[in-house]
Design a protein around this motif. Structure first.
Motif, short mmCIF file in Angstrom:
data_model
loop_
_atom_site.label_atom_id
_atom_site.label_comp_id
_atom_site.label_asym_id
_atom_site.label_seq_id
_atom_site.Cartn_x
_atom_site.Cartn_y
_atom_site.Cartn_z
N ALA A 329 1.03 -1.23 -0.03
CA ALA A 329 0.06 0.02 0.03
C ALA A 329 0.84 1.18 0.05
N GLN A 330 1.85 1.13 0.66
CA GLN A 330 2.73 2.40 0.77
C GLN A 330 3.48 2.86 -0.59
N TYR A 331 3.58 1.91 -1.76
CA TYR A 331 4.01 2.24 -3.11
C TYR A 331 2.73 3.24 -3.67
N ALA A 332 1.60 3.07 -3.35
CA ALA A 332 0.41 3.90 -3.96
C ALA A 332 0.85 5.38 -4.29
N SER A 333 1.25 5.88 -3.07
CA SER A 333 1.09 7.33 -3.03
C SER A 333 2.42 8.08 -3.76
N SER A 334 3.42 7.07 -3.56
CA SER A 334 4.97 7.69 -4.41
C SER A 334 4.48 7.54 -5.80
N GLY A 336 1.77 7.16 -7.54
CA GLY A 336 0.70 8.09 -8.03
C GLY A 336 1.36 9.41 -8.37
N GLU A 337 2.17 10.01 -7.59
CA GLU A 337 2.77 11.27 -7.93
C GLU A 337 3.98 11.36 -8.83
N LEU A 516 -7.10 8.26 -3.55
CA LEU A 516 -5.81 8.27 -4.05
C LEU A 516 -5.77 9.22 -5.40
N SER A 517 -6.64 10.17 -5.33
CA SER A 517 -6.47 11.37 -6.37
C SER A 517 -5.43 12.15 -5.89
#
Length: 560
Positions: A329-334, A336-337, A516-517
């Motif tokens: 789950a921690q991969y999603a933000s980095s 995504g940006e 996750l937007s």
């Protein structure tokens, strides 16, 4: 038949209600990707994104979705349709395959994404080096034709890695709901998955440093000029040329991007220094240290504390699952940006370079009046006409399409098209696919009624905290410099091109978007409250009104 009559029908992926509703249960307006992109060239990306989403969903695979199809409606808006898997046997088979893939996917995620980044940059390199100015029209058409498969490959990488990281985020949310009773709107959940640096934040830090150099070189007076006058003025002094040298170094690494996503018609940062200067001017308003640098330090500490608090609550036989899904789950933000910097921003800027080079030849041949008129043509039209543009006179066609675009942009398009379902039924059918991009970005979670809060607007908690300030309604990237420190951003949605604002604003309220937007992710990392999916914030809130954003409860209060 005139040339105009022959060309007009050549628009692929245009929504045909009679045909597209035959085998598709429902189509939904994608307001996030439609934003600020009214041009005929959108059909090229509808084709690429359809291929990318279907390829990515099959490779993972997503258990209940085979991806999505894209269409254009009236050329200026985007419709998307999930391909929902309903056969229980097929869902079980896809779930089993996904389960086999999960552990290696999570353990090797950084290596996988690093490999894809290297692949994409290798694909782009020869197109960046090609001399478009001295090329013949035929060689330009040839290179543009070869660039289209590169765009399609970019889309495959884009959506596969996005599906992987975002679906892992959803699986960790499932685990947290089951074991802890919290979901992705809870502040503790936010804490466990945020606090990670990425290439996008590195880009923003460099913009901040460019702003700092202005005062170091005593160039404040120059930067009080309109943005399009600053670069010529800087060339007149040694300090000014020194600053421009820093800007050029920045552009060498970060310049392959456009002002708006998913459209080569938008200006590129390589077109004119004024576009980067506009961002630097935003950072001139920032007082103190670059916000995200200090925030990442404190957030890392908080993340470790929250994980240490929650992990002991996990049954011993499920601790390994908790650790694995948390890491995923921690991969999603980095991802995504930063993915935009390697994916659509690069292909947008490359496409633009080649298309404008063709546009210049079209103008010289008398085919069109202005270079930017070429963006009123489709990709296939550019290639057909580009072989020998002097034979074509497209002024009347361009004028007709510009007028059509203006009228179509005014049309109110339904949120959903279906022959067999009501809107609530269609929404339920769509969400049954657990398609991560629909669920967590484009559509997002529906707000839960909370009459006890007595709020003026209720949405979804995207980032925790409470803030008050005057509202600033922004509808386009051209308005970013209107935002002042301490204001509350109110918008339909945001994208990576808006990131500088989050060093200024005290909070954000969005009409649309999931957890996750872009706005949700950036607000969490910057430590400011965010409320999403209010649906009517931009209509109900007025510029300058003092509002309170309650990111803990997903509520907004109009105080004036």
């Amino acid at each position: 038949m005139s040339i105009n009559e022959r060309i007009i029908p050549m628009v692929p992926f245009e929504f045909n209600e009679a045909i597209d509703l035959e085998g598709h249960e429902a189509w939904f307006v994608d307001s996030l990707h439609t934003l600020e992109s009214p041009d005929f060239f959108l059909s090229t990306y509808s084709e690429a994104n359809t291929q990318g989403m279907i390829w990515g969903a099959d490779k993972l695979p997503l258990p209940a979705s085979r991806g999505s199809e894209w269409r254009n409606i009236n050329f200026v808006k985007i419709l998307i349709c999930p391909i929902v898997v309903t056969d229980p046997k097929e869902i079980a088979e896809r779930q089993a395959k996904l389960s086999d893939n999960l552990v290696p996917l999570i353990e090797d995620f950084d290596k996988m994404w690093g490999g894809y980044k290297a692949e994409l940059l290798d694909l782009y390199r020869p197109y960046k080096r090609f001399d478009v100015d001295s090329a013949t029209a035929v060689s330009l058409v040839q290179k543009l034709s070869y660039l289209k498969p590169v765009v399609n490959r970019m889309s495959e990488v884009h959506f596969y890695v996005m599906y992987a990281s975002f679906y892992l985020f959803m699986l960790f949310e499932d685990f947290c709901q089951e074991v802890f009773g919290i979901d992705a709107t809870h502040s503790d959940f936010h804490a466990m998955v945020t606090g990670f640096d990425n290439k996008s934040f590195e880009c923003e830090k460099n913009l901040y440093l460019l702003a700092q150099r202005i005062s170091e070189l005593k160039l404040e007076d120059v930067f009080n000029l309109p943005s399009d006058q600053i670069a010529p003025k800087l060339k007149e002094s040694f300090n000014g040329r020194t600053w421009l040298s820093s800007l050029n170094s920045f552009l060498d690494e970060f310049g392959w991007r456009n002002e708006r996503l998913w459209t080569p018609a938008a200006p590129s940062w390589r077109d004119d220094p004024k576009y980067v200067i506009e961002r630097v001017k935003v950072y001139q308003k920032v007082k103190g240290e670059y916000r995200i640098a200090e925030r990442l330090k404190t957030q890392t500490k908080l993340r470790n504390e929250k994980i240490a608090e929650y992990r002991p609550k996990v049954p011993d036989d499920r601790k390994d699952v908790f650790d694995l899904l948390l890491k995923g789950a921690q991969y999603a933000s980095s991802y995504g940006e930063e993915h935009d910097l390697y994916c659509e921003m690069q292909t947008d800027a490359l496409m633009r370079m080649y298309i404008l080079a063709l546009g210049k030849r079209f103008v010289e041949a008398g085919t069109i009046n202005e270079m930017n008129d070429i963006f009123q043509l489709t990709f296939d039209e550019m290639r057909v006409i580009g072989m020998y543009p002097a034979k074509y006179k497209l002024q009347s066609l361009i004028a007709a399409r510009k007028e059509k675009g203006k009228q179509d942009a005014k049309d109110v398009v339904p949120n959903m098209y279906s022959k067999t379902m009501t809107e609530p039924e269609a929404f339920g059918w769509m969400m049954s696919a657990r398609e991560p991009i629909f669920t967590k970005v484009v559509v997002g979670e529906l707000p839960k009624p909370k009459p006890e809060l007595k709020a003026d607007l209720v949405g979804v908690a995207g980032a925790c905290g409470v803030a008050e300030g005057p509202a600033r309604i922004i509808s386009s990237v051209e308005q970013l410099n209107e935002v002042q420190p301490g204001e509350i951003l109110v918008a339909l949605t945001t994208s990576i091109t808006w990131t500088p604002l989050f060093s200024l604003v005290a909070g954000a309220v969005l009409d649309r978007g999931g957890t996750l937007s872009h706005a949700a992710v950036v607000c969490r990392e910057y430590g400011i409250p965010c409320v999403l999916n209010t649906f009517q914030a931009t209509a109900k809130i007025k510029n300058g009104q003092r509002i309170r954003v309650d990111g803990d409860n997903g509520a907004v209060y109009i105080l004036d």
